[in-house]
Design a protein around this motif. Structure first.
Motif, PDB file in Angstrom:
ATOM      1  N   UNK A  51       0.966  -0.982  -0.212  1.00 40.17           N
ATOM      2  CA  UNK A  51      -0.271  -0.243  -0.068  1.00 40.17           C
ATOM      3  C   UNK A  51       0.557   1.213   0.476  1.00 40.17           C
ATOM      4  N   UNK A  52       2.135   1.027   0.787  1.00 36.14           N
ATOM      5  CA  UNK A  52       2.645   2.440   0.899  1.00 36.14           C
ATOM      6  C   UNK A  52       3.456   2.444  -0.333  1.00 36.14           C
ATOM      7  N   UNK A  53       3.903   1.548  -0.838  1.00 33.07           N
ATOM      8  CA  UNK A  53       4.425   1.602  -2.380  1.00 33.07           C
ATOM      9  C   UNK A  53       3.699   1.980  -3.732  1.00 33.07           C
ATOM     10  N   UNK A  54       2.210   1.727  -3.343  1.00 33.73           N
ATOM     11  CA  UNK A  54       1.099   1.963  -4.642  1.00 33.73           C
ATOM     12  C   UNK A  54       1.025   3.910  -4.305  1.00 33.73           C
ATOM     13  N   UNK A  86       5.911 -11.527   7.418  1.00 31.96           N
ATOM     14  CA  UNK A  86       5.755 -12.227   6.104  1.00 31.96           C
ATOM     15  C   UNK A  86       4.472 -12.375   6.022  1.00 31.96           C
ATOM     16  N   UNK A  87       3.607 -12.723   6.407  1.00 33.89           N
ATOM     17  CA  UNK A  87       2.230 -13.029   6.569  1.00 33.89           C
ATOM     18  C   UNK A  87       0.981 -12.114   6.341  1.00 33.89           C
ATOM     19  N   UNK A  88       2.155 -10.426   6.121  1.00 35.67           N
ATOM     20  CA  UNK A  88       1.013  -9.730   5.502  1.00 35.67           C
ATOM     21  C   UNK A  88       2.233  -8.785   4.007  1.00 35.67           C
ATOM     22  N   UNK A  89       2.959  -9.564   3.518  1.00 37.83           N
ATOM     23  CA  UNK A  89       3.691  -9.157   2.787  1.00 37.83           C
ATOM     24  C   UNK A  89       4.991  -7.974   2.940  1.00 37.83           C
ATOM     25  N   UNK A  90       4.908  -8.453   4.652  1.00 34.16           N
ATOM     26  CA  UNK A  90       6.572  -7.582   4.861  1.00 34.16           C
ATOM     27  C   UNK A  90       5.846  -6.716   5.778  1.00 34.16           C
ATOM     28  N   UNK A  91       7.156  -6.160   6.580  1.00 28.57           N
ATOM     29  CA  UNK A  91       7.203  -4.548   7.727  1.00 28.57           C
ATOM     30  C   UNK A  91       5.841  -3.812   7.547  1.00 28.57           C
ATOM     31  N   UNK A  92       5.095  -3.645   7.971  1.00 32.43           N
ATOM     32  CA  UNK A  92       3.959  -2.306   8.202  1.00 32.43           C
ATOM     33  C   UNK A  92       4.474  -1.190   8.732  1.00 32.43           C
TER      34      UNK A  92
END
Length: 113
Positions: A51-54, A86-92
């Motif tokens: 989300x941050x990258x988008x 890792x369950x949510x695709x990386x650091x939040x």
């Protein structure tokens, strides 16, 4: 308190049911989104790395809010369940508003920003 999870990615949606039809979303994204919501601190918004990258790729004005990486070694739900990043695709990241939201005014039964 309110918890919000933000995520971006692919999912599939469709109408399910025979007697009581409803629209439902399926996919890994939905599981990750549920984890983001359930592990967000009370009254906070938690966003995934994707989300941050988008948001950065879209060129959204960063004067409105900021993404702050969570320092905890793992994610913890209000029920005490532990989940790995890792369950949510990386650091939040927790989202901080840098400007207050506009106050709503009620006008003849309708809310206006």
């Amino acid at each position: 308190g309110v918890r919000v999870g933000l995520h971006t990615g692919e999912c599939i949606g469709g109408i399910v049911g025979i007697d009581r039809q409803r629209y439902h979303l399926f996919g890994k994204l939905i599981h990750q989104l549920e984890l983001l919501e359930s592990t967000a601190p009370d009254n906070r918004v938690q966003a995934s790395r994707s989300c941050r990258l988008a948001v950065e790729k879209a060129g959204v004005d960063d004067a409105e809010f900021e993404f702050v990486e969570r320092p905890e070694p793992s994610l913890l739900t209000s029920k005490g369940e532990v989940h790995q990043y890792a369950e949510v695709g990386g650091q939040t990241h927790l989202v901080n508003l840098l400007r207050p939201l506009p106050r709503r005014q009620q006008t003849s039964g309708l809310w206006r920003l």
